[in-house]
Design an enzyme around this catalytic site. Structure first.
Site, PDB file in Angstrom:
ATOM      1  N   ASP A 204       0.622  -1.360  -0.118  1.00  0.00           N
ATOM      2  CA  ASP A 204       0.080   0.033  -0.209  1.00  0.00           C
ATOM      3  C   ASP A 204       0.976   1.202   0.080  1.00  0.00           C
ATOM      4  O   ASP A 204       1.949   1.226   0.875  1.00  0.00           O
ATOM      5  CB  ASP A 204      -1.056   0.047   1.196  1.00  0.00           C
ATOM      6  CG  ASP A 204      -1.784   1.272   1.314  1.00  0.00           C
ATOM      7  OD1 ASP A 204      -2.620   1.482   0.420  1.00  0.00           O
ATOM      8  OD2 ASP A 204      -1.418   2.175   2.080  1.00  0.00           O
TER       9      ASP A 204
ATOM     10  N   TYR B 168       2.658  10.422   0.632  1.00  0.00           N
ATOM     11  CA  TYR B 168       4.001   9.969   1.411  1.00  0.00           C
ATOM     12  C   TYR B 168       5.144  10.451   0.720  1.00  0.00           C
ATOM     13  O   TYR B 168       5.493   9.853  -0.422  1.00  0.00           O
ATOM     14  CB  TYR B 168       3.923   8.391   1.446  1.00  0.00           C
ATOM     15  CG  TYR B 168       2.740   7.935   2.182  1.00  0.00           C
ATOM     16  CD1 TYR B 168       1.897   8.548   2.922  1.00  0.00           C
ATOM     17  CD2 TYR B 168       2.342   6.592   1.731  1.00  0.00           C
ATOM     18  CE1 TYR B 168       0.748   7.812   3.573  1.00  0.00           C
ATOM     19  CE2 TYR B 168       1.319   5.788   2.193  1.00  0.00           C
ATOM     20  CZ  TYR B 168       0.547   6.491   3.179  1.00  0.00           C
ATOM     21  OH  TYR B 168      -0.647   6.099   4.087  1.00  0.00           O
TER      22      TYR B 168
ATOM     23  N   LYS C 209      -3.715   5.873  -2.974  1.00  0.00           N
ATOM     24  CA  LYS C 209      -4.715   6.639  -2.624  1.00  0.00           C
ATOM     25  C   LYS C 209      -4.770   7.854  -3.588  1.00  0.00           C
ATOM     26  O   LYS C 209      -3.980   8.210  -4.327  1.00  0.00           O
ATOM     27  CB  LYS C 209      -4.293   6.963  -1.150  1.00  0.00           C
ATOM     28  CG  LYS C 209      -4.170   6.042  -0.349  1.00  0.00           C
ATOM     29  CD  LYS C 209      -3.815   6.130   1.205  1.00  0.00           C
ATOM     30  CE  LYS C 209      -3.554   5.154   1.860  1.00  0.00           C
ATOM     31  NZ  LYS C 209      -2.075   4.611   1.735  1.00  0.00           N
TER      32      LYS C 209
END
Length: 339
Positions: free
Chosen positions: A47, A52, A78
């Site tokens: 993931d 990030y 995401k």
């Protein structure tokens, strides 16, 4: 098909937030070695997120996974943040309660946008960074109080009209297998479960179902997730590191009361010869609503610890001891309950 099925039975995944230089500047070789270690230990669910390190985590993960056949692993990322070529001061970003989280990440500007167009652009950009032609699961990222304060419902509404509908179309067209929210709070998930038109497949809940913090999730979220067949992937099972020997809780320095509670748990674990890491992972997976757990790691040796923790045999008396000391909620499902 349940989220567990879509995860292909992978109950232990790899959370790649640390690869975005969370808290520290991680050498490239160390980041790559960590993903390689996860693969070598049999981890097949990975993931990530554009957020990030402003795309750094996705780039590093993509580089490492590009050496493997795409059909051999499950991949999620995401939407909600678009990464631009324009640069900004990474240390000065407004990240709500998560200030300074990725100050060592890339300096590319991060734009919060949960519209349908931004969702599609974000996916396209992620595919390039991840060096892949498809995503299995897409989470709508951080539409919650910790990032947006009192304005979080406005961001949620934008996502409902934009990202939710775009991802539903992509799922119906077979472009992705599943979608849901990736958040650090239970309220957005509860709100989504109550929507008639948004049928999420599951959710990634970080930090809210751990040994240290699970009471709120047990009240309404977990029962409703089971009822709606929308299972939970648990992120942050070590509560930002405090349960794995670190000093952080909720991505910040742990307060004295949390440190004191952790010490009580560690003392109990030592008395029973139990690893606190094993207790943290197995506690999360004992809830029938949980499909998988994805601890993060930035050092290769941590992966071996995680896989060993999952297999460790924990005596039933340890769990009963935790419950009797009120170190876990009385209604929290424990592995001993299934014995």
């Amino acid at each position: 098909m349940s989220l567990k099925d879509k995860l292909a039975g992978n109950v232990l995944g790899f959370g790649s937030a640390p690869l975005g230089n969370m808290f520290r500047n991680i050498p490239e070789a160390e980041a790559q070695a960590t993903v390689d270690a996860a693969w070598d230990h049999g981890v097949r669910y990975f993931d990530s997120a554009p957020f990030y390190g402003a795309g750094l985590s996705e780039i590093r993960l993509g580089d490492a996974l590009s050496r493997h056949k795409r059909d051999e692993y499950v991949l999620s990322t995401k939407v909600g943040r678009v990464i631009l070529d324009e640069l900004e001061d990474a240390s000065a970003r407004d990240l709500g309660e998560k200030g300074g989280l990725f100050e060592y990440g890339r300096a590319n500007k991060i734009v919060n946008d949960y519209s349908a167009d931004a969702t599609l652009r974000s996916i396209e950009d992620s595919l390039k960074r991840l060096k892949t032609d498809r995503l299995d699961i897409v989470w709508v990222h951080d539409i919650a109080q910790d990032f947006y304060g009192d304005e979080w419902l406005s961001y949620f509404e934008t996502a409902r009209k934009g990202a939710f509908r775009a991802l539903t179309r992509l799922r119906e067209e077979g472009v992705i297998k599943a979608w849901g929210l990736g958040v650090n709070k239970v309220e957005p998930i509860e709100l989504t479960l109550d929507l008639a038109e948004a049928q999420a497949d599951g959710f990634l809940l970080a930090g809210r179902y751990s040994l240290l913090d699970h009471e709120r999730a047990l009240q309404r979220l977990m029962p409703k997730a089971i009822e709606r067949n929308a299972e939970i992937v648990v992120g942050g099972p070590y509560s930002s590191g405090i349960l794995a020997g670190g000093a952080h809780f909720e991505y910040q320095k742990a307060p004295p009361e949390i440190i004191a509670k952790v010490e009580k748990m560690k003392s109990t674990a030592q008395r029973h010869g139990v690893s606190i890491k094993a207790a943290a992972l197995q506690f999360a997976l004992a809830n029938p609503a949980v499909a998988a757990v994805i601890p993060g790691a930035s050092r290769p040796e941590r992966i071996a610890e995680d896989t060993a923790a999952l297999k460790e045999v924990i005596p039933a008396d340890f769990w009963r001891d935790l419950r009797e000391q009120n170190l876990v909620a009385a209604n929290a499902p424990l592995p001993v309950d299934n014995v």
